[in-house]
Each structure stands twice: as structure tokens, then as C-alpha cells.
Design a protein around this motif. Structure first.
Motif, PDB file in Angstrom:
ATOM      1  N   LEU A 276       8.460 109.239  29.309  1.00  0.00           N
ATOM      2  CA  LEU A 276       7.570 108.105  29.548  1.00  0.00           C
ATOM      3  C   LEU A 276       8.229 107.206  30.585  1.00  0.00           C
ATOM      4  O   LEU A 276       9.372 106.787  30.422  1.00  0.00           O
ATOM      5  N   LEU A 277       7.504 106.904  31.647  1.00  0.00           N
ATOM      6  CA  LEU A 277       8.087 106.140  32.746  1.00  0.00           C
ATOM      7  C   LEU A 277       7.018 105.285  33.398  1.00  0.00           C
ATOM      8  O   LEU A 277       5.925 105.765  33.720  1.00  0.00           O
ATOM      9  N   GLY A 278       7.320 104.011  33.563  1.00  0.00           N
ATOM     10  CA  GLY A 278       6.367 103.082  34.145  1.00  0.00           C
ATOM     11  C   GLY A 278       5.502 102.442  33.072  1.00  0.00           C
ATOM     12  O   GLY A 278       5.949 102.210  31.954  1.00  0.00           O
ATOM     13  N   TYR A 279       4.248 102.170  33.420  1.00  0.00           N
ATOM     14  CA  TYR A 279       3.346 101.524  32.466  1.00  0.00           C
ATOM     15  C   TYR A 279       2.861 102.542  31.438  1.00  0.00           C
ATOM     16  O   TYR A 279       2.418 103.640  31.776  1.00  0.00           O
ATOM     17  N   VAL A 280       2.930 102.150  30.165  1.00  0.00           N
ATOM     18  CA  VAL A 280       2.474 102.987  29.060  1.00  0.00           C
ATOM     19  C   VAL A 280       1.701 102.109  28.083  1.00  0.00           C
ATOM     20  O   VAL A 280       2.107 100.981  27.796  1.00  0.00           O
ATOM     21  N   GLY A 281       0.580 102.614  27.573  1.00  0.00           N
ATOM     22  CA  GLY A 281      -0.181 101.900  26.560  1.00  0.00           C
ATOM     23  C   GLY A 281      -0.117 102.635  25.231  1.00  0.00           C
ATOM     24  O   GLY A 281      -0.208 103.863  25.180  1.00  0.00           O
ATOM     25  N   ILE A 282       0.072 101.884  24.167  1.00  0.00           N
ATOM     26  CA  ILE A 282       0.140 102.459  22.820  1.00  0.00           C
ATOM     27  C   ILE A 282      -0.983 101.842  21.992  1.00  0.00           C
ATOM     28  O   ILE A 282      -1.001 100.629  21.776  1.00  0.00           O
ATOM     29  N   ASP A 283      -1.918 102.673  21.538  1.00  0.00           N
ATOM     30  CA  ASP A 283      -3.004 102.184  20.681  1.00  0.00           C
ATOM     31  C   ASP A 283      -2.527 102.181  19.230  1.00  0.00           C
ATOM     32  O   ASP A 283      -2.028 103.189  18.721  1.00  0.00           O
ATOM     33  N   VAL A 284      -2.721 101.040  18.572  1.00  0.00           N
ATOM     34  CA  VAL A 284      -2.186 100.825  17.234  1.00  0.00           C
ATOM     35  C   VAL A 284      -3.259 100.198  16.350  1.00  0.00           C
ATOM     36  O   VAL A 284      -4.079  99.400  16.818  1.00  0.00           O
ATOM     37  N   VAL A 285      -3.255 100.578  15.089  1.00  0.00           N
ATOM     38  CA  VAL A 285      -4.036  99.849  14.084  1.00  0.00           C
ATOM     39  C   VAL A 285      -3.045  99.190  13.133  1.00  0.00           C
ATOM     40  O   VAL A 285      -2.137  99.859  12.608  1.00  0.00           O
ATOM     41  N   TRP A 286      -3.209  97.879  12.941  1.00  0.00           N
ATOM     42  CA  TRP A 286      -2.350  97.182  11.990  1.00  0.00           C
ATOM     43  C   TRP A 286      -3.013  97.244  10.615  1.00  0.00           C
ATOM     44  O   TRP A 286      -3.992  96.577  10.349  1.00  0.00           O
ATOM     45  N   ASN A 287      -2.435  98.081   9.765  1.00  0.00           N
ATOM     46  CA  ASN A 287      -2.959  98.279   8.422  1.00  0.00           C
ATOM     47  C   ASN A 287      -2.247  97.328   7.469  1.00  0.00           C
ATOM     48  O   ASN A 287      -1.019  97.191   7.520  1.00  0.00           O
TER      49      ASN A 287
END
Length: 338
Positions: A276-287
């Protein structure tokens, strides 16, 4: 030192910015259906991301920015180029890559598009994640398996004995396209089989209740620097189809009790997926019971990038280029300015 000095020692450093829908990529447009609500929604999102990246780059001394546009787009503040029919989009990007020093590609992982564009550009000019990292993140099934092995919570942790709703989505899909919630696991599995019979790769996951968030981060060798925690706005219609209503960048304040946990999660994700290099997006659900649950990892610019530099009051693209320059020269990530 300007980017010209850093990369070539003379002249301007030429950088090409490409996003398929705004550049009239025929395959991507046909898959969505030109003029359909899905096409219009994704086209607007694509243009927004493309222009946000290009605007940040245009503010960096020593860079000459070129933007790929489509025939229907009237005018642009920066230098533009268009694909010449019957040239394929891959061939177009490959040709432009040879005319530029760097390429910043904003594209979905669907049908292997992001990976194929990376191969067309080549390692030397590519701004973004490695091919190996893109390959993992392009599959929701593979991503969850890798993260679960590393001890990161994913929907896999909810699958056993889950009696609530289930989600069916394309394994390599972007956003909420073709994402549907079912009341039971049996209904979800039927949907998966129906899609696979039609030649589409789909996965079923336990639906994780909670607040939909995303983490924008800059990743690199030994580095995971969260930039912002964003709130995702989603809606579901009467048939269970999910719809993306947009993202609120930097919606979660640094003082929020969840921030430290989410920052630590970003580091764990970066460690679990090398490259992983540069901009990365992580989709998360806060349970409420389990805390943050990672749904997917986007190895590219996401919609949360739009407006992010203004909110943070610093040029995110400049930070990413500095990270790439450091990675190429073998400098340690800690030497990249925050």
C-alpha cells in the motif's frame, strides 16, 4: 527543490491524471449504461476526484499537469488530452505514460481495471500502490481473509451463527453499486448463485450494524499516516439496494473517543497488506459491540479526497509525491514531512 530537480534535473516534471469515466472509457461507461442514474452518479464522483487531485498538483512548483477528458466535457482549467477512437483506454493511458514523467490514475478495481492500468503505466511512472496490494484489495473476499488472518475484525467475524441480515455485492465492485441487503442468509446465497450463473463474481457477507465511516490515510514503507476519518452517507430502498449519498470528509474530530482506535486500525491494515503506497481509503463500520470492522480497502483515491486539502489546510498531493520520491530513493518514511 522543485519536482523538476528531484526527478529529471531540468525542465518541468510532466504528470498525467486519468479517471476512466470522465475520460469516456467505453468499457466502464457501457458497464454502467450511459445516461443511467448509476452512470451519472459515478461520472460526477469520478470528475470530482480527478479535479481535486489535479488542482492539488497544479499548486506544486515544477509540475506540468495534463488531465484526460471526454468529448462531452467543455473546457478545463488545465491542459487536457482525449482518447482517439478507436484507441483503447489501456493503449491511450500507455501512450500518455510515455509522454509524461508520472501518472496518477483514479480508477475502480472492477474487472481488474486499476491493475491493468497500472501495468500499462509501469512501475517507474506509477503513483500509487503496488500491483500485489491492488490485487489483494481488488477482491473483497481476499481482503477480508488477509485482514482476518492479521487479527483485524472484518465481516468474517460475524458470519458464524449470524441470524441478522446479509449483504451481497460484487467481489470487485466500487462503492455501493449492485450492493443489496437480504433479510436472511439463504436469500443472500440465492442472490450470489444467481449472479454467478450470469457470470458475475459476487460475495455474501454478514451485515454489520453500526455507523459507516472511512479512513483516509497515506501509506508507505513502514508508514501509515491517517489524514481524516470520514462519515459515509448510505441509504437503502424498499428492495434492499444500497445507495451512496456521498461522504462527509473529516467528519470525526480528533477529540472523538474513537479516533485513537481508528488510527491504530489504519496501521494494522497497512501492515497486513504490503505494498500500500500513497493515498488509501479504508471503509469501516463502527459496531457498538465489536468496535471498528473493516469492510474493504481502496488502494486508490476515494471520494473523501475531494476537499480534503482545504479542510486540512495542506496539500495532500504534495505529501503523497514526497512519499513516492522518498520510496524511490530509499529514504525512510519518517523523513517525509508531515
Amino acid at each position: 527543490m522543485t519536482w523538476a530537480g528531484a526527478l529529471r534535473g531540468e525542465g518541468m516534471t510532466r504528470i498525467f491524471v486519468y479517471e476512466p469515466l470522465s475520460a469516456d472509457d467505453p468499457g466502464t461507461t457501457q458497464a454502467l449504461g450511459r445516461g443511467t442514474p448509476a452512470h451519472e452518479e459515478m461520472l460526477a464522483a469520478g470528475r470530482g476526484m480527478r479535479d481535486a487531485v489535479a488542482a492539488d498538483l497544479a499548486r506544486i512548483a515544477g509540475l506540468a499537469v495534463t488531465v484526460a477528458t471526454g468529448e462531452q466535457e467543455a473546457g478545463h482549467a488545465l491542459r487536457t488530452v482525449r482518447r482517439a477512437a478507436p484507441e483503447s483506454s489501456i493503449d491511450f493511458v500507455r501512450r500518455q505514460a510515455l509522454l509524461h514523467d508520472l501518472c496518477w490514475i483514479v480508477a475502480p478495481e472492477s474487472d481488474g481495471l486499476l491493475l491493468r492500468l497500472r501495468e500499462a503505466v509501469g512501475d517507474a511512472r506509477w503513483i500509487g500502490c503496488s500491483a500485489a496490494a491492488i490485487r489483494v484489495a481488488s477482491s473483497k473476499k481476499a481482503t477480508c481473509a488477509v485482514l482476518a488472518t492479521a487479527g483485524v475484525a472484518t465481516p468474517l467475524a460475524f458470519a458464524k451463527d449470524h441470524r441478522g441480515p446479509w449483504i451481497v455485492k460484487p467481489d470487485d465492485g466500487a462503492g455501493t453499486l449492485e450492493t443489496r441487503r437480504h433479510a436472511t442468509r439463504a436469500a443472500a446465497e440465492h442472490d450470489v448463485q444467481h449472479r454467478r450463473a450470469a457470470g458475475r463474481h459476487a460475495v455474501a457477507q454478514a451485515f454489520v450494524e453500526g455507523e459507516a465511516l472511512s479512513i483516509s490515510m497515506i501509506a508507505g514503507p513502514d508508514l501509515a499516516r491517517p489524514l481524516a476519518i470520514n462519515r459515509q452517507r448510505l441509504a437503502m430502498d424498499a428492495q434492499g439496494w444500497l445507495h451512496d449519498l456521498g461522504v462527509q470528509p473529516a467528519a470525526i474530530a480528533a477529540a472523538d473517543a474513537r479516533t485513537a482506535t481508528l488510527h491504530a486500525l489504519a496501521s494494522r491494515v497497512a501492515s497486513a497488506i504490503p505494498g500500500l503506497l500513497g493515498y488509501v481509503g479504508i471503509d469501516v463500520v463502527w459496531n457498538e459491540r465489536e468496535g471498528p470492522v473493516v469492510i474493504e480497502v481502496n488502494p486508490r483515491v476515494t471520494c473523501a479526497y475531494v476537499g480534503l486539502s482545504a479542510l486540512l489546510r495542506r496539500n495532500v498531493a504534495q505529501e503523497i509525491l514526497a512519499l513516492h520520491a522518498a520510496a524511490r530513493s530509499g529514504e525512510v518514511a519518517a523523513d517525509v514531512p508531515a
